[in-house]
Design a protein around this motif. Structure first.
Motif, short mmCIF file in Angstrom:
data_model
loop_
_atom_site.label_atom_id
_atom_site.label_comp_id
_atom_site.label_asym_id
_atom_site.label_seq_id
_atom_site.Cartn_x
_atom_site.Cartn_y
_atom_site.Cartn_z
N ARG A 183 12.88 40.12 -85.44
CA ARG A 183 12.44 38.73 -85.24
C ARG A 183 12.82 38.20 -83.86
NH1 ARG A 183 10.87 35.35 -89.74
NH2 ARG A 183 10.46 36.68 -91.54
N SER A 184 14.03 38.51 -83.42
CA SER A 184 14.42 38.02 -82.09
C SER A 184 13.64 38.73 -81.01
CB SER A 184 15.93 38.22 -81.88
OG SER A 184 16.27 39.59 -81.84
N GLY A 185 13.31 40.01 -81.22
CA GLY A 185 12.52 40.75 -80.24
C GLY A 185 11.12 40.18 -80.08
N ILE A 186 10.50 39.82 -81.20
CA ILE A 186 9.17 39.22 -81.14
C ILE A 186 9.24 37.84 -80.49
CG2 ILE A 186 7.30 38.24 -82.54
CD1 ILE A 186 7.76 40.54 -84.51
N ALA A 187 10.20 37.03 -80.94
CA ALA A 187 10.32 35.67 -80.40
C ALA A 187 10.74 35.66 -78.93
CB ALA A 187 11.33 34.87 -81.22
N GLY A 188 11.48 36.69 -78.52
CA GLY A 188 11.93 36.75 -77.13
C GLY A 188 11.00 37.53 -76.21
N GLY A 189 9.89 38.03 -76.75
CA GLY A 189 8.91 38.75 -75.93
C GLY A 189 9.39 40.09 -75.44
N ALA A 190 10.18 40.79 -76.25
CA ALA A 190 10.71 42.10 -75.83
C ALA A 190 9.60 43.13 -75.68
CB ALA A 190 11.74 42.60 -76.84
N ILE A 221 12.56 44.18 -71.27
CA ILE A 221 13.71 44.00 -72.16
C ILE A 221 13.50 44.84 -73.41
CG2 ILE A 221 14.83 42.36 -73.72
CD1 ILE A 221 14.64 40.28 -71.54
N VAL A 222 14.50 45.62 -73.75
CA VAL A 222 14.48 46.44 -74.95
C VAL A 222 15.58 45.95 -75.88
CG1 VAL A 222 14.76 48.76 -75.91
CG2 VAL A 222 13.62 48.45 -73.69
N ILE A 223 15.20 45.58 -77.10
CA ILE A 223 16.16 45.15 -78.10
C ILE A 223 16.55 46.36 -78.95
CG2 ILE A 223 16.62 43.60 -80.04
CD1 ILE A 223 16.18 42.17 -77.38
N VAL A 224 17.85 46.59 -79.09
CA VAL A 224 18.35 47.74 -79.84
C VAL A 224 19.24 47.25 -80.98
CG1 VAL A 224 19.60 49.92 -79.74
CG2 VAL A 224 18.36 49.10 -77.72
N ALA A 225 18.83 47.48 -82.22
CA ALA A 225 19.72 47.19 -83.35
C ALA A 225 20.86 48.21 -83.32
CB ALA A 225 18.95 47.30 -84.67
#
Length: 327
Positions: A183-190, A221-225
């Motif tokens: 969700r944060s990746g989508i909202a943050g435009g990752a 930007i790459v979001i990594v869980a």
């Protein structure tokens, strides 16, 4: 089941924004409905140490906006033993506590189920965890706030990423669940999101980044869980940098920043609904249930079912969107 007279409320496991708002709701709902409420400091450890607080309506004044938990939380290895649980039960009974409301994640709920089954003490659990990974509820308490905290960080990091033509790997919490990352990746435009629930090969990630560079993206930007199968953000960044050096690569680990802060409006209202529903459930004779929200309605799920099904799945449309919107 005997009538409920004195409710013990405690928080356990990792703290989550909204726990204080939930404690407030439990205390005031209980008192409004003619019951006594006792705060148990430091969770299961507090039961063993007799760390009890007889609370009134003023005990929870001015806490609805606070992060963390005024009742504290702690690990308790002694409670994992039959002797520790027996000691906890005797202490509860000596203080007149005849029912429990537990606020926490799956570890908290597991302990509550074992304890309640052994000593037949009524217990209702409230899902307080930023991971949003418990079965029986669409949202857990604290998830919305944590998600907003991550989005705010992404926005700030993107400013510097764009200014320096940089590639940022941002690691977020989620050892077993990719809810925050997705969700944060989508909202943050990752440009890419790495999740425990989905295998993403490093070569696939590099290909995606190369496409972005060819399309004249000035930064990525790459979001990594943290539970992604490729390892944490540092491991992923190292492997990417070995094959792809178009951008200057940096790593940010958000860590426990995600747990703190004032709860969002959504989490405050959710906390109030959960707290009131838990008290009502006890008074109505329910036990070994977890309070949740489905759609916009409060729902109770058997604790055993919630812990053993544990099939919280990421939304397919969001998974698809994460790819579509990053081109």
């Amino acid at each position: 089941m005997a009538a409920i007279n004195k409710i013990g409320v405690f928080t356990s496991g990792g703290d989550a924004p909204g726990m204080n708002a939930c404690i407030r709701a439990v205390v005031r709902s209980g008192i409004y409905l003619g019951k006594e409420v006792v705060g148990i400091r430091q969770g299961y450890q507090g039961m063993i140490n007799k760390n009890f607080w007889d609370m009134d309506a003023r005990s929870v004044s001015n806490i609805i906006h606070l992060g963390g938990t005024i009742l504290k939380t702690a690990r308790c290895m002694e409670f994992l033993t039959p002797e520790g649980r027996e000691k906890a039960y005797k202490n509860l009974r000596s203080h007149g506590i005849d029912s429990l409301i537990a606020i926490g994640g799956d570890g908290t709920a597991t302990g509550a189920e074992i304890f309640s089954e052994k000593y037949d003490i009524p217990v209702i659990c409230i899902p307080g965890t930023i991971d949003n990974d418990l079965y029986g509820t669409d949202f857990t308490l604290g998830f919305d706030t944590a998600n907003n905290t991550v989005i705010e960080a992404i926005d700030k990091i993107r400013d510097t990423a764009a200014s320096h033509d940089r590639l940022f790997f941002i690691e977020v919490m989620g050892r077993d669940s990719g809810c925050i990352a997705l969700r944060s990746g989508i909202a943050g435009g990752a440009e890419a999101i790495l999740l425990p629930e989905r295998d993403t090969a490093i070569d696939e990630l590099i290909k995606k980044l190369e496409t972005g560079a060819k399309n004249k993206k000035s930064s990525s930007i790459v979001i990594v869980a943290e539970g992604d199968k490729n390892g944490g953000a540092y491991d992923v960044a190292k492997r990417v940098k070995e094959k792809f050096d178009f951008y200057d690569a940096k790593v940010t680990i958000l860590g426990h920043l995600q747990r703190g802060g004032s709860p969002s409006s959504f989490d405050r209202v959710l906390a109030c609904r959960f707290g009131y529903a838990a008290v009502k459930a006890l008074i109505n004779g329910d036990t070994r249930k977890i309070v949740g929200i489905r759609g916009n309605s409060i729902a109770l799920t058997d604790l055993h079912e919630a812990l053993n099904l544990h099939e919280f799945k990421l939304e397919e449309d969001l998974m698809e969107l994460s790819t579509i919107l990053s081109i």
